[in-house]
Design a protein around this motif. Structure first.
Motif, PDB file in Angstrom:
ATOM      1  N   ARG A 174      25.836  54.386  44.667  1.00  0.00           N
ATOM      2  CA  ARG A 174      24.720  53.519  45.033  1.00  0.00           C
ATOM      3  C   ARG A 174      24.541  53.487  46.549  1.00  0.00           C
ATOM      4  O   ARG A 174      23.429  53.626  47.050  1.00  0.00           O
ATOM      5  CB  ARG A 174      24.931  52.112  44.475  1.00  0.00           C
ATOM      6  CG  ARG A 174      23.665  51.287  44.526  1.00  0.00           C
ATOM      7  CD  ARG A 174      23.832  49.908  43.946  1.00  0.00           C
ATOM      8  NE  ARG A 174      24.573  49.082  44.888  1.00  0.00           N
ATOM      9  CZ  ARG A 174      25.693  48.428  44.592  1.00  0.00           C
ATOM     10  NH1 ARG A 174      26.206  48.488  43.389  1.00  0.00           N
ATOM     11  NH2 ARG A 174      26.294  47.706  45.508  1.00  0.00           N
ATOM     12  N   HIS A 175      25.632  53.320  47.265  1.00  0.00           N
ATOM     13  CA  HIS A 175      25.561  53.279  48.726  1.00  0.00           C
ATOM     14  C   HIS A 175      25.055  54.602  49.296  1.00  0.00           C
ATOM     15  O   HIS A 175      24.312  54.607  50.279  1.00  0.00           O
ATOM     16  CB  HIS A 175      26.910  52.925  49.328  1.00  0.00           C
ATOM     17  CG  HIS A 175      27.301  51.494  49.086  1.00  0.00           C
ATOM     18  ND1 HIS A 175      28.585  51.048  49.258  1.00  0.00           N
ATOM     19  CD2 HIS A 175      26.599  50.409  48.687  1.00  0.00           C
ATOM     20  CE1 HIS A 175      28.646  49.758  48.977  1.00  0.00           C
ATOM     21  NE2 HIS A 175      27.454  49.354  48.625  1.00  0.00           N
TER      22      HIS A 175
ATOM     23  N   GLU B 104      36.007  41.736  38.901  1.00  0.00           N
ATOM     24  CA  GLU B 104      36.242  41.124  40.211  1.00  0.00           C
ATOM     25  C   GLU B 104      35.654  41.980  41.327  1.00  0.00           C
ATOM     26  O   GLU B 104      35.074  41.463  42.280  1.00  0.00           O
ATOM     27  CB  GLU B 104      37.733  40.900  40.433  1.00  0.00           C
ATOM     28  CG  GLU B 104      38.287  39.781  39.579  1.00  0.00           C
ATOM     29  CD  GLU B 104      39.797  39.634  39.666  1.00  0.00           C
ATOM     30  OE1 GLU B 104      40.478  40.533  40.226  1.00  0.00           O
ATOM     31  OE2 GLU B 104      40.308  38.622  39.161  1.00  0.00           O
ATOM     32  N   PHE B 105      35.800  43.294  41.208  1.00  0.00           N
ATOM     33  CA  PHE B 105      35.226  44.184  42.212  1.00  0.00           C
ATOM     34  C   PHE B 105      33.704  44.060  42.231  1.00  0.00           C
ATOM     35  O   PHE B 105      33.095  43.932  43.295  1.00  0.00           O
ATOM     36  CB  PHE B 105      35.633  45.635  41.946  1.00  0.00           C
ATOM     37  CG  PHE B 105      34.961  46.606  42.872  1.00  0.00           C
ATOM     38  CD1 PHE B 105      35.385  46.733  44.187  1.00  0.00           C
ATOM     39  CD2 PHE B 105      33.879  47.362  42.455  1.00  0.00           C
ATOM     40  CE1 PHE B 105      34.748  47.601  45.065  1.00  0.00           C
ATOM     41  CE2 PHE B 105      33.235  48.226  43.313  1.00  0.00           C
ATOM     42  CZ  PHE B 105      33.676  48.354  44.623  1.00  0.00           C
ATOM     43  N   PHE B 106      33.073  44.089  41.054  1.00  0.00           N
ATOM     44  CA  PHE B 106      31.618  43.978  40.989  1.00  0.00           C
ATOM     45  C   PHE B 106      31.117  42.665  41.588  1.00  0.00           C
ATOM     46  O   PHE B 106      30.017  42.597  42.118  1.00  0.00           O
ATOM     47  CB  PHE B 106      31.112  44.103  39.553  1.00  0.00           C
ATOM     48  CG  PHE B 106      31.000  45.527  39.057  1.00  0.00           C
ATOM     49  CD1 PHE B 106      30.407  46.507  39.825  1.00  0.00           C
ATOM     50  CD2 PHE B 106      31.485  45.869  37.809  1.00  0.00           C
ATOM     51  CE1 PHE B 106      30.293  47.815  39.366  1.00  0.00           C
ATOM     52  CE2 PHE B 106      31.376  47.166  37.335  1.00  0.00           C
ATOM     53  CZ  PHE B 106      30.779  48.148  38.108  1.00  0.00           C
ATOM     54  N   SER B 107      31.922  41.610  41.493  1.00  0.00           N
ATOM     55  CA  SER B 107      31.488  40.317  42.023  1.00  0.00           C
ATOM     56  C   SER B 107      31.809  40.149  43.508  1.00  0.00           C
ATOM     57  O   SER B 107      31.423  39.157  44.117  1.00  0.00           O
ATOM     58  CB  SER B 107      32.112  39.175  41.218  1.00  0.00           C
ATOM     59  OG  SER B 107      33.506  39.137  41.403  1.00  0.00           O
ATOM     60  N   SER B 108      32.468  41.134  44.092  1.00  0.00           N
ATOM     61  CA  SER B 108      32.807  41.058  45.515  1.00  0.00           C
ATOM     62  C   SER B 108      31.573  41.302  46.377  1.00  0.00           C
ATOM     63  O   SER B 108      30.595  41.897  45.938  1.00  0.00           O
ATOM     64  CB  SER B 108      33.888  42.086  45.864  1.00  0.00           C
ATOM     65  OG  SER B 108      33.347  43.400  45.842  1.00  0.00           O
TER      66      SER B 108
ATOM     67  N   ALA C  48      30.586  45.110  46.768  1.00  0.00           N
ATOM     68  CA  ALA C  48      29.917  45.791  45.659  1.00  0.00           C
ATOM     69  C   ALA C  48      28.428  45.491  45.606  1.00  0.00           C
ATOM     70  O   ALA C  48      27.646  46.330  45.176  1.00  0.00           O
ATOM     71  CB  ALA C  48      30.576  45.410  44.337  1.00  0.00           C
ATOM     72  N   GLY C  49      28.013  44.304  46.044  1.00  0.00           N
ATOM     73  CA  GLY C  49      26.608  43.934  45.939  1.00  0.00           C
ATOM     74  C   GLY C  49      25.878  43.789  47.248  1.00  0.00           C
ATOM     75  O   GLY C  49      24.750  43.298  47.286  1.00  0.00           O
ATOM     76  N   GLU C  50      26.485  44.248  48.340  1.00  0.00           N
ATOM     77  CA  GLU C  50      25.914  43.998  49.660  1.00  0.00           C
ATOM     78  C   GLU C  50      24.531  44.611  49.883  1.00  0.00           C
ATOM     79  O   GLU C  50      23.771  44.109  50.702  1.00  0.00           O
ATOM     80  CB  GLU C  50      26.873  44.465  50.754  1.00  0.00           C
ATOM     81  CG  GLU C  50      27.077  45.973  50.786  1.00  0.00           C
ATOM     82  CD  GLU C  50      28.190  46.387  51.730  1.00  0.00           C
ATOM     83  OE1 GLU C  50      28.788  45.508  52.380  1.00  0.00           O
ATOM     84  OE2 GLU C  50      28.463  47.590  51.806  1.00  0.00           O
TER      85      GLU C  50
ATOM     86  N   LYS D 174      24.494  36.470  44.540  1.00  0.00           N
ATOM     87  CA  LYS D 174      23.645  35.778  45.515  1.00  0.00           C
ATOM     88  C   LYS D 174      22.205  36.269  45.457  1.00  0.00           C
ATOM     89  O   LYS D 174      21.351  35.752  46.150  1.00  0.00           O
ATOM     90  CB  LYS D 174      24.204  35.986  46.920  1.00  0.00           C
ATOM     91  CG  LYS D 174      25.571  35.376  47.103  1.00  0.00           C
ATOM     92  CD  LYS D 174      26.136  35.689  48.467  1.00  0.00           C
ATOM     93  CE  LYS D 174      27.549  35.134  48.568  1.00  0.00           C
ATOM     94  NZ  LYS D 174      28.203  35.500  49.801  1.00  0.00           N
ATOM     95  N   TYR D 175      21.928  37.269  44.662  1.00  0.00           N
ATOM     96  CA  TYR D 175      20.593  37.838  44.523  1.00  0.00           C
ATOM     97  C   TYR D 175      20.086  37.550  43.107  1.00  0.00           C
ATOM     98  O   TYR D 175      20.870  37.222  42.208  1.00  0.00           O
ATOM     99  CB  TYR D 175      20.630  39.350  44.792  1.00  0.00           C
ATOM    100  CG  TYR D 175      21.808  40.044  44.132  1.00  0.00           C
ATOM    101  CD1 TYR D 175      21.780  40.387  42.780  1.00  0.00           C
ATOM    102  CD2 TYR D 175      22.954  40.334  44.851  1.00  0.00           C
ATOM    103  CE1 TYR D 175      22.868  40.990  42.178  1.00  0.00           C
ATOM    104  CE2 TYR D 175      24.042  40.945  44.252  1.00  0.00           C
ATOM    105  CZ  TYR D 175      23.987  41.272  42.908  1.00  0.00           C
ATOM    106  OH  TYR D 175      25.050  41.867  42.309  1.00  0.00           O
ATOM    107  N   PRO D 176      18.779  37.668  42.861  1.00  0.00           N
ATOM    108  CA  PRO D 176      18.258  37.469  41.507  1.00  0.00           C
ATOM    109  C   PRO D 176      18.926  38.431  40.518  1.00  0.00           C
ATOM    110  O   PRO D 176      19.092  39.616  40.815  1.00  0.00           O
ATOM    111  CB  PRO D 176      16.767  37.766  41.647  1.00  0.00           C
ATOM    112  CG  PRO D 176      16.463  37.524  43.085  1.00  0.00           C
ATOM    113  CD  PRO D 176      17.712  37.931  43.828  1.00  0.00           C
ATOM    114  N   PHE D 177      19.298  37.910  39.366  1.00  0.00           N
ATOM    115  CA  PHE D 177      20.024  38.674  38.341  1.00  0.00           C
ATOM    116  C   PHE D 177      19.475  38.262  36.983  1.00  0.00           C
ATOM    117  O   PHE D 177      19.357  37.076  36.703  1.00  0.00           O
ATOM    118  CB  PHE D 177      21.512  38.328  38.437  1.00  0.00           C
ATOM    119  CG  PHE D 177      22.400  39.061  37.469  1.00  0.00           C
ATOM    120  CD1 PHE D 177      23.109  40.166  37.877  1.00  0.00           C
ATOM    121  CD2 PHE D 177      22.547  38.619  36.153  1.00  0.00           C
ATOM    122  CE1 PHE D 177      23.965  40.836  36.995  1.00  0.00           C
ATOM    123  CE2 PHE D 177      23.387  39.278  35.269  1.00  0.00           C
ATOM    124  CZ  PHE D 177      24.088  40.386  35.699  1.00  0.00           C
ATOM    125  N   GLN D 178      19.135  39.248  36.160  1.00  0.00           N
ATOM    126  CA  GLN D 178      18.565  38.948  34.845  1.00  0.00           C
ATOM    127  C   GLN D 178      19.018  39.999  33.834  1.00  0.00           C
ATOM    128  O   GLN D 178      19.183  41.169  34.177  1.00  0.00           O
ATOM    129  CB  GLN D 178      17.040  38.963  34.964  1.00  0.00           C
ATOM    130  CG  GLN D 178      16.293  38.512  33.749  1.00  0.00           C
ATOM    131  CD  GLN D 178      16.224  36.998  33.665  1.00  0.00           C
ATOM    132  OE1 GLN D 178      16.381  36.315  34.659  1.00  0.00           O
ATOM    133  NE2 GLN D 178      15.996  36.497  32.487  1.00  0.00           N
TER     134      GLN D 178
END
Length: 125
Positions: free
Chosen positions: A41-42, A68-72, A75-77, A105-109
């Protein structure tokens, strides 16, 4: 904009029209697969803020360390929004668990198909 694509045996990503589409090809997303997917992704986004759609329809298990990694933050920066496509009760449970304990911290659906997810991403982006 040129479409960009990265793929291996476990995950495929495509950056198309400013939206990153990811599809997991495995039943279990290990920590290693989670890190590889994030690296892909990066590479495709160049670290630029991007909305994404993750198709986890094939996934049946995401171990604790991968969750836990995905929620770090790492991973979502680079995500501005994330639509997750699910197709069965197992993946819905995974998605609901993530939302309950690791709200991003971003919209998630959660969605049942890629088209609905794409419509939502375009609407909020």
């Amino acid at each position: 904009m040129n479409d960009l694509r990265l793929e291996n045996d476990t995950v495929a990503f495509e950056l198309k029209d400013g939206i990153l589409y990811g599809r997991y090809k495995v039943e279990e997303v290990s920590l290693e697969i989670a890190k590889t997917a994030t690296a892909f992704r990066h590479q495709l986004t160049g670290g630029q803020p991007t909305p994404a759609i993750a198709d986890i329809s094939a996934v049946k298990k995401i171990p604790k360390e991968a969750r836990e990694f995905f929620s770090s933050g790492q991973a979502g920066e680079d995500l501005t929004a994330l639509a997750v496509v699910i197709s069965n009760p197992v993946t819905r449970t995974i998605g609901n668990f993530f939302l309950k304990f690791h709200a991003p911290k971003y919209p998630f659906q959660l969605f049942g198909n890629v088209q609905d997810a794409t419509n939502w991403i375009k609407k909020i982006s």
